[in-house]
Structure formats: C-alpha cells, structure tokens
Design a protein around this motif. Structure first.
Motif, PDB file in Angstrom:
ATOM      1  N   ILE A  40     -25.472  32.000  16.315  1.00 63.21           N
ATOM      2  CA  ILE A  40     -25.299  33.023  15.278  1.00 63.21           C
ATOM      3  C   ILE A  40     -24.078  33.906  15.538  1.00 63.21           C
ATOM      4  CG2 ILE A  40     -26.321  35.181  14.423  1.00 63.21           C
ATOM      5  CD1 ILE A  40     -28.988  33.755  14.237  1.00 63.21           C
ATOM      6  N   GLY A  41     -23.844  34.242  16.800  1.00 58.94           N
ATOM      7  CA  GLY A  41     -22.693  35.092  17.130  1.00 58.94           C
ATOM      8  C   GLY A  41     -21.364  34.462  16.769  1.00 58.94           C
ATOM      9  N   LEU A  42     -21.337  33.125  16.638  1.00 58.95           N
ATOM     10  CA  LEU A  42     -20.088  32.431  16.314  1.00 58.95           C
ATOM     11  C   LEU A  42     -19.754  32.469  14.830  1.00 58.95           C
ATOM     12  CD1 LEU A  42     -20.374  29.241  18.582  1.00 58.95           C
ATOM     13  CD2 LEU A  42     -19.030  31.310  18.995  1.00 58.95           C
ATOM     14  N   ILE A  43     -20.718  32.852  13.994  1.00 59.93           N
ATOM     15  CA  ILE A  43     -20.470  32.910  12.554  1.00 59.93           C
ATOM     16  C   ILE A  43     -19.280  33.818  12.252  1.00 59.93           C
ATOM     17  CG2 ILE A  43     -21.391  33.735  10.345  1.00 59.93           C
ATOM     18  CD1 ILE A  43     -24.147  32.822  11.283  1.00 59.93           C
ATOM     19  N   ILE A  44     -19.275  34.986  12.855  1.00 64.05           N
ATOM     20  CA  ILE A  44     -18.183  35.938  12.664  1.00 64.05           C
ATOM     21  C   ILE A  44     -17.069  35.695  13.667  1.00 64.05           C
ATOM     22  CG2 ILE A  44     -17.555  38.380  12.588  1.00 64.05           C
ATOM     23  CD1 ILE A  44     -19.393  37.462  10.322  1.00 64.05           C
ATOM     24  N   ALA A  45     -17.438  35.349  14.912  1.00 63.29           N
ATOM     25  CA  ALA A  45     -16.435  35.213  15.969  1.00 63.29           C
ATOM     26  C   ALA A  45     -15.422  34.114  15.659  1.00 63.29           C
ATOM     27  CB  ALA A  45     -17.126  34.937  17.305  1.00 63.29           C
ATOM     28  N   LEU A  46     -15.879  32.948  15.194  1.00 62.62           N
ATOM     29  CA  LEU A  46     -14.961  31.862  14.874  1.00 62.62           C
ATOM     30  C   LEU A  46     -14.068  32.225  13.692  1.00 62.62           C
ATOM     31  CD1 LEU A  46     -17.253  28.718  15.266  1.00 62.62           C
ATOM     32  CD2 LEU A  46     -15.437  29.470  16.804  1.00 62.62           C
ATOM     33  N   PHE A  47     -14.661  32.880  12.702  1.00 61.25           N
ATOM     34  CA  PHE A  47     -13.928  33.328  11.518  1.00 61.25           C
ATOM     35  C   PHE A  47     -12.784  34.256  11.922  1.00 61.25           C
ATOM     36  CE2 PHE A  47     -13.215  36.023   7.835  1.00 61.25           C
ATOM     37  CZ  PHE A  47     -13.318  35.165   6.755  1.00 61.25           C
ATOM     38  N   THR A  48     -13.099  35.224  12.781  1.00 62.02           N
ATOM     39  CA  THR A  48     -12.086  36.200  13.183  1.00 62.02           C
ATOM     40  C   THR A  48     -11.096  35.618  14.189  1.00 62.02           C
ATOM     41  OG1 THR A  48     -13.595  37.077  14.870  1.00 62.02           O
ATOM     42  CG2 THR A  48     -13.570  38.182  12.745  1.00 62.02           C
ATOM     43  N   LEU A  49     -11.508  34.573  14.914  1.00 60.08           N
ATOM     44  CA  LEU A  49     -10.583  33.934  15.861  1.00 60.08           C
ATOM     45  C   LEU A  49      -9.374  33.369  15.134  1.00 60.08           C
ATOM     46  CD1 LEU A  49      -9.848  32.845  18.674  1.00 60.08           C
ATOM     47  CD2 LEU A  49     -11.224  30.814  18.149  1.00 60.08           C
ATOM     48  N   THR A  50      -9.619  32.555  14.111  1.00 54.14           N
ATOM     49  CA  THR A  50      -8.490  31.978  13.376  1.00 54.14           C
ATOM     50  C   THR A  50      -7.767  33.035  12.543  1.00 54.14           C
ATOM     51  OG1 THR A  50     -10.154  31.218  11.782  1.00 54.14           O
ATOM     52  CG2 THR A  50      -9.192  29.575  13.234  1.00 54.14           C
ATOM     53  N   ALA A  51      -8.505  34.034  12.080  1.00 54.20           N
ATOM     54  CA  ALA A  51      -7.843  35.123  11.352  1.00 54.20           C
ATOM     55  C   ALA A  51      -6.853  35.829  12.270  1.00 54.20           C
ATOM     56  CB  ALA A  51      -8.879  36.105  10.819  1.00 54.20           C
ATOM     57  N   GLY A  52      -7.278  36.094  13.508  1.00 49.02           N
ATOM     58  CA  GLY A  52      -6.403  36.760  14.463  1.00 49.02           C
ATOM     59  C   GLY A  52      -5.227  35.896  14.868  1.00 49.02           C
ATOM     60  N   ILE A  53      -5.482  34.612  15.128  1.00 48.44           N
ATOM     61  CA  ILE A  53      -4.410  33.697  15.519  1.00 48.44           C
ATOM     62  C   ILE A  53      -3.353  33.569  14.420  1.00 48.44           C
ATOM     63  CG2 ILE A  53      -3.891  31.257  15.986  1.00 48.44           C
ATOM     64  CD1 ILE A  53      -6.568  31.119  17.488  1.00 48.44           C
ATOM     65  N   SER A  54      -3.795  33.613  13.174  1.00 44.46           N
ATOM     66  CA  SER A  54      -2.862  33.403  12.062  1.00 44.46           C
ATOM     67  C   SER A  54      -2.055  34.654  11.708  1.00 44.46           C
ATOM     68  CB  SER A  54      -3.621  32.922  10.827  1.00 44.46           C
ATOM     69  OG  SER A  54      -4.582  33.866  10.409  1.00 44.46           O
ATOM     70  N   ARG A  55      -2.435  35.809  12.241  1.00 43.50           N
ATOM     71  CA  ARG A  55      -1.728  37.049  11.867  1.00 43.50           C
ATOM     72  C   ARG A  55      -0.235  37.028  12.180  1.00 43.50           C
ATOM     73  NH1 ARG A  55      -4.752  39.801   8.144  1.00 43.50           N
ATOM     74  NH2 ARG A  55      -6.876  40.061   8.893  1.00 43.50           N
ATOM     75  N   PRO A  56       0.203  36.586  13.374  1.00 45.76           N
ATOM     76  CA  PRO A  56       1.660  36.561  13.601  1.00 45.76           C
ATOM     77  C   PRO A  56       2.393  35.694  12.588  1.00 45.76           C
ATOM     78  CG  PRO A  56       0.469  36.285  15.673  1.00 45.76           C
ATOM     79  CD  PRO A  56      -0.546  36.191  14.575  1.00 45.76           C
ATOM     80  N   PHE A  57       1.753  34.584  12.188  1.00 49.56           N
ATOM     81  CA  PHE A  57       2.370  33.699  11.196  1.00 49.56           C
ATOM     82  C   PHE A  57       2.423  34.377   9.829  1.00 49.56           C
ATOM     83  CE2 PHE A  57       0.503  30.985  14.442  1.00 49.56           C
ATOM     84  CZ  PHE A  57       1.540  30.118  14.737  1.00 49.56           C
ATOM     85  N   SER A  58       1.315  35.012   9.434  1.00 55.81           N
ATOM     86  CA  SER A  58       1.284  35.661   8.123  1.00 55.81           C
ATOM     87  C   SER A  58       2.249  36.841   8.073  1.00 55.81           C
ATOM     88  CB  SER A  58      -0.139  36.119   7.777  1.00 55.81           C
ATOM     89  OG  SER A  58      -0.598  37.138   8.645  1.00 55.81           O
ATOM     90  N   GLY A  59       2.365  37.570   9.192  1.00 58.08           N
ATOM     91  CA  GLY A  59       3.308  38.685   9.234  1.00 58.08           C
ATOM     92  C   GLY A  59       4.742  38.217   9.089  1.00 58.08           C
ATOM     93  N   LYS A  60       5.098  37.155   9.817  1.00 53.19           N
ATOM     94  CA  LYS A  60       6.460  36.633   9.761  1.00 53.19           C
ATOM     95  C   LYS A  60       6.759  36.063   8.378  1.00 53.19           C
ATOM     96  CE  LYS A  60       9.665  33.525  12.149  1.00 53.19           C
ATOM     97  NZ  LYS A  60       9.834  32.573  13.288  1.00 53.19           N
ATOM     98  N   LEU A  61       5.811  35.316   7.822  1.00 50.34           N
ATOM     99  CA  LEU A  61       6.022  34.715   6.507  1.00 50.34           C
ATOM    100  C   LEU A  61       6.085  35.774   5.410  1.00 50.34           C
ATOM    101  CD1 LEU A  61       3.710  31.577   6.776  1.00 50.34           C
ATOM    102  CD2 LEU A  61       6.211  31.645   6.870  1.00 50.34           C
TER     103      LEU A  61
END
Length: 384
Positions: A40-61
C-alpha cells in the motif's frame, strides 16, 4: 490579471488534478483486493518517485521547448494510464502503472506554474498562485469525492475510465492555450541530456527545503487517511479531502495577497504553525468531528503555505530559468510526499493504532521547518 489565458489554465489545472486524485481513496482497497496489501505504501511512493525523477527534465524542457508541450505531455499520461488500470490486473502490473502515472505530475504542474508567472503582473504573483492553487485544490477535493461515489455505485473499471475522460477534458483546454515562452526551441533528444547543473536551481533551495518538510505530511495523509477515515466511522473515504480542500480554498486567495503585501516568509511561518497543529490534531482526535477539525485546519495550513512557497520560488529564480526553479521546488515536494508515503506505509502495516504516532512525527517536522526558515531568514536576500 483575469485574462482568458489565466482563467483557462486554472480550469485545466482543476480538471488535471481531479483526473488522478479521483483514484486515491480507492486504490488501497483495489490493491488489497489483488493481494497486494503489503504494498500500500508504494501506491503514492512509486507515483512520486517518477514525478520527482522527471522534474529536472520538465524544468529544462519548460525553459526550452515551451510551457504548453510539457503541460500536454503530463495530461496525456493521465489519459493513457486511466485506460490501462482495468487491463493490468496483477499486483506488479498495477505497481508498474503507478510508476508510469507519476510522469503526469512530474511534467504538467512545473509548466503550469511557470505559465501562470508569465501571464500575470509580477506584483500580483502571490495572489495569482493562490487562485491557481484554488483551482488545483478544487480538483483535489472533487476528485476523491467523485471517485468514491463512482466506485460506490459502479465499479473500479468505470472509475478508471472516468479518470481518463477528465484528463481528456483538461488536455483539450490546454490545446487552446497560446505558448508564452518568447524564444522556444524545437524538441530534440539532446535536450533530454541532464547534467548536474540542470537538476537543482540553488537560488531556489530555501523554499524547496520548506516544501520538503511540509509535504512529508501530505504523503502520509494520502496514504493513511482513507483507512483512518474508515476507522473513525466514515463510509465515503473522500470526505476528509472535501473538508481539507474547502478550507484551503477559503484562505488561498487572502493568503496569496498577504504574501504580496507582507512578504513570503512571514506568511509561510504562520502556515507552518497551522500545519504542525493540524497534524497533531488529526492523530489525537480520533473521532469523526475530531478528524474533520484536523482536516479543516490542515486545509488552512496548506492554503497559506503553498501559494507563498510557489511565489517565493519565482521571486528567487533567474528570469530565464523559472522552469528550473519551479522544478527544484517540485522535486522537493515529490521527495517529501514519496518519503512520507513510503515510510508511513512501511510502519503502518494495517495497524490503526500506529497512525497517531505517525501524525505526531509529521507535526514535529513542521516545527523543524519553522526553525529552519527563522534561522536562514537573515541570510536570504530578496526583493520582497
């Protein structure tokens, strides 16, 4: 300030928020029905993991190819994921989809906040961030309530397809926006190459640290409140989110104006005081009325803190790197939510009696945030 662009981005933000938040109250029971209760803890954790990883890309783009394409990509991810939940019906398929779904919030909110800063007067930035936050939070409230209603009277499949439809509406509105980046580049894969200097906007670090500390509690709320609501007697697990968001809506407009007039730091300190109190009450008052009291105060706290942090981040950013600064703040946000969800899910293990201690711990982190912001205040040089 109330131009067609601003109104359109606010409505689109509401729909985008509703599209993925309408799933939140029902995902823990959905995962448990597949035999994945221990995840259950991974429902949000996995979602936010990729959200966090993608932030540098989204910021640059956002700072290169434009605000609009980045917003559209995130909304498209929501649309696609909603269609695949009914198809991937194994625990690991579900977790993989949650991982992919996180790209939605990794991209769209970064570009949306930057877009807002482009289309409103600088002196009303805090107010504008507050109003855009009202729209986003309305989706945060309507989404869970609508999602629980759909599941109560229909099925999980109808819930997932409804999420896709709401994302589609958001996408259509975004397509009608005009790009605001003056000198945009054509997308090329070389832009996806991220160096260390692309990851963090160091000038935006102070609001990012406060964001991290404040949003750990939000990760806990998203993970545990559905079960905590049920434990105190609520049938609709989205009620907490309705009260929390209505309370947040009532204060965001005023709080945004106050941060424009009296400074971001003073407003943030007030918000953190409300935050530590609300988290303590959520854990301590284990009754229906007590939980609603905590929800209302929690909404006030986040309604005060969020627009001030967004505006403060823009204040500190370099003019040509606003997307990068917002991405830095959102990296901290996702890290806080993910850590809160993961740690609380790991400790909780479906033992209701452990929830109060988790809430008290989050309250303590808000206190740490107050200490930090007061300590560094004299070293922060801004024009606010």
């Amino acid at each position: 300030m109330y131009t067609p662009k601003f109104i359109l981005i606010c409505v689109s933000s509401l729909l985008f928020s509703a599209s993925y938040n309408m799933l939140i109250p029902e995902l823990p029971s959905y995962l448990s029905s597949m035999g994945g209760a221990k995840y259950i803890g991974l429902i949000i954790a996995l979602f936010t993991l990729t959200a966090g990883i993608s932030r540098p890309f989204s910021g640059k783009l956002t700072d290169t190819i434009g605000r609009k394409p980045v917003m559209l990509f995130g909304a498209m991810v929501c649309l696609i994921c909603g269609c695949f939940y009914p198809i991937l019906t194994t625990v690991y398929g579900f977790l993989l989809l949650r991982l992919f779904h996180g790209f939605s919030t990794g991209f769209t909110p970064t570009a949306t906040s930057t877009f807002v800063s482009d289309v409103v007067p600088r002196e009303r930035l805090g107010e504008a961030m507050g109003i855009q936050g009202i729209a986003f939070s309305t989706g945060l409230a309507l989404g869970p309530a609508l999602g629980s209603f759909i599941k109560l009277y229909f099925s999980y499949s109808v819930l997932f397809y409804s999420s896709s439809m709401v994302a589609l509406l958001s996408l259509v509105l975004m397509m009608n926006l005009k790009e605001t980046l003056p000198k945009k580049e054509q997308f090329r894969f070389a832009l996806l190459k991220i160096t260390r200097k692309d990851i963090i906007a160091w000038e935006a670090l102070p609001p990012a640290i406060i964001t991290f500390l404040a949003y750990i509690g939000f990760g806990v709320i998203l993970t545990l409140i559905p079960d905590w609501s049920e434990a105190v007697g609520f049938v609709n697990k989205g009620i907490f989110f309705i009260v929390f968001t209505v309370s947040s809506l009532l204060v965001r407009f005023i709080a945004g104006k106050f941060s424009d007039s009296y400074g971001r730091i003073k407003v943030i300190v007030v918000g953190l005081l409300l935050l530590l109190t609300s988290l303590f009450l959520i854990g301590y008052l284990n009754t229906k009325s007590g939980l609603m009291t905590g929800a209302a105060m929690y909404g006030l706290a986040m309604g005060v803190v969020s627009p001030a942090l967004n505006a403060w981040t823009i204040d500190l950013s370099l003019p040509e790197q606003k997307g990068k600064a917002m991405a830095t703040m959102y990296i901290a946000l996702e890290a806080g939510i993910g850590l809160g969800a993961l740690c609380s899910g790991w400790y909780y293990q479906e033992t209701i009696s452990r929830i109060p201690l988790i809430m008290y711990s989050c309250s303590g982190l808000a206190f740490v945030g107050i200490g930090y912001i007061l300590t560094v205040k004299r070293n922060i040089i801004t024009n606010i």
